[in-house]
Design a protein around this motif. Structure first.
Motif, short mmCIF file in Angstrom:
data_model
loop_
_atom_site.label_atom_id
_atom_site.label_comp_id
_atom_site.label_asym_id
_atom_site.label_seq_id
_atom_site.Cartn_x
_atom_site.Cartn_y
_atom_site.Cartn_z
N UNK A 9 37.02 -13.40 -29.53
CA UNK A 9 35.78 -14.10 -29.24
C UNK A 9 34.80 -13.19 -28.53
N UNK A 10 34.95 -13.04 -27.23
CA UNK A 10 34.12 -12.13 -26.46
C UNK A 10 35.03 -11.31 -25.56
N UNK A 11 35.70 -10.31 -26.13
CA UNK A 11 36.71 -9.57 -25.37
C UNK A 11 36.09 -8.66 -24.32
N UNK A 12 36.91 -8.24 -23.40
CA UNK A 12 36.45 -7.27 -22.41
C UNK A 12 36.06 -5.97 -23.10
N UNK A 13 35.03 -5.34 -22.56
CA UNK A 13 34.50 -4.13 -23.16
C UNK A 13 35.50 -2.98 -23.07
N UNK A 14 35.86 -2.42 -24.22
CA UNK A 14 36.74 -1.24 -24.29
C UNK A 14 38.02 -1.45 -23.47
N UNK A 15 38.57 -2.64 -23.52
CA UNK A 15 39.78 -2.93 -22.74
C UNK A 15 41.00 -2.32 -23.40
N UNK A 102 33.31 -7.41 -16.34
CA UNK A 102 34.54 -7.94 -16.91
C UNK A 102 34.81 -9.35 -16.42
N UNK A 103 34.62 -9.59 -15.12
CA UNK A 103 34.82 -10.92 -14.56
C UNK A 103 33.83 -11.90 -15.16
N UNK A 104 32.58 -11.45 -15.35
CA UNK A 104 31.57 -12.31 -15.95
C UNK A 104 31.96 -12.71 -17.37
N UNK A 105 32.49 -11.75 -18.14
CA UNK A 105 32.91 -12.04 -19.51
C UNK A 105 34.09 -13.00 -19.54
N UNK A 106 35.03 -12.83 -18.61
CA UNK A 106 36.16 -13.74 -18.55
C UNK A 106 35.72 -15.13 -18.12
N UNK A 107 34.81 -15.20 -17.15
CA UNK A 107 34.28 -16.50 -16.74
C UNK A 107 33.66 -17.24 -17.92
N UNK A 108 32.97 -16.50 -18.78
CA UNK A 108 32.33 -17.12 -19.95
C UNK A 108 33.36 -17.69 -20.91
N UNK A 109 34.58 -17.15 -20.86
CA UNK A 109 35.67 -17.65 -21.71
C UNK A 109 36.50 -18.71 -20.99
N UNK A 139 46.56 -8.08 -14.25
CA UNK A 139 45.62 -7.37 -13.39
C UNK A 139 44.48 -6.82 -14.26
N UNK A 140 43.25 -7.11 -13.87
CA UNK A 140 42.08 -6.55 -14.54
C UNK A 140 41.56 -5.43 -13.66
N UNK A 141 41.45 -4.22 -14.19
CA UNK A 141 41.12 -3.07 -13.35
C UNK A 141 40.06 -2.18 -13.99
N UNK A 142 39.23 -1.62 -13.14
CA UNK A 142 38.31 -0.55 -13.52
C UNK A 142 38.69 0.68 -12.72
#
Length: 245
Positions: A9-15, A102-109, A139-142
């Motif tokens: 759908x709207x995946x995390x960028x370059x995850x 990334x958090x914003x994209x996950x919130x949208x999902x 864990x979501x990490x940058x």
């Protein structure tokens, strides 16, 4: 039955699925276990709550071994008391964008994260709760650089290529009481999700050498790691996962 691939759908960028972490009683013994089988050290360190070391296996997959420190009791103590050593604690998804995006994209999902931490200049993180994932933390990490960059900053030797003959970490095997719900989560964190034809699915990232396999089960949680070719008695794809202990 023909497999079906579900578009993201709207995946995390370059995850990418960066590594899987296992809680162990003795980090040094666990590291020795894998280095003796051809894996190579990647890096690690000690925080107030735990100690961790990462190794890279023959196919390039990374395994993190986390354990107690000599300091105050922490979450690792409770985790080991509850589940014993060798159980998968979390997987880490690294993103190519900022953690905030990334958090914003996950919130949208509709996926909420907790324990956001951007206090370190080279590492930002947040977590998806086990209740959302299904018995395990994501864990979501940058990260600001590569494993080699982190090694240089910590005064460690640059990571080397593993022996191709070392064990290959192919997959994390999980079960879930509601695979369609789990499918949405893994799709949102950047995976291409493929139905296995038996009510479960496989989540794969193009830049990751390992996958996540989720099967329909009576309870949700990690089952084990698929690591072919281990010596007899080294359990891989059934609980408990006795790896490096």
């Amino acid at each position: 039955m023909t497999t079906v691939t579900y578009p993201r759908g709207m995946p995390l960028t370059e995850a990418v699925l960066d590594h899987v972490a296992i809680a162990v009683d003795d980090v040094d013994a666990a590291v020795s276990h894998w280095l003796g089988r051809g894996a190579v050290p990647v890096g690690g360190g000690e925080a107030p709550a735990f100690r961790s070391e990462q190794v890279r296996l023959g196919n390039g997959a990374k395994l993190e071994l986390i354990g107690r420190t000599t300091g105050e009791p922490s979450f690792i103590d409770g985790y080991l008391e509850r589940f014993g050593p060798g159980r998968v604690h979390h997987v880490t998804i690294k993103v190519g964008t900022s953690l905030a995006q990334a958090i914003e994209e996950l919130d949208a999902e509709g996926i909420q994260t907790v324990d956001r931490n951007e206090s370190y200049p080279h590492w930002h993180e947040a977590f998806v709760r086990p209740s959302v994932v299904g018995g395990m933390i994501v864990q979501i990490a940058w990260a600001s650089g590569t494993d080699a960059d982190f090694a240089e900053r910590s005064g460690r030797p640059a990571p080397q290529s593993p022996d191709p003959a070392a064990p290959h970490l192919l997959a994390l095997q999980m079960t879930h009481v509601d695979p369609p719900a789990a499918r949405a989560l893994w799709s949102a964190v950047g995976a291409t999700v493929t139905d296995d034809g038996n009510g479960g699915f496989e989540a794969q990232w193009s830049a990751s050498p390992m996958v996540v396999r989720v099967a329909l089960g009576e309870r949700s949680g990690p089952v084990g790691l698929v690591v072919p070719g281990l010596a007899p008695g080294e359990r891989t794809d059934v609980a408990p996962v006795l790896l490096g202990v």
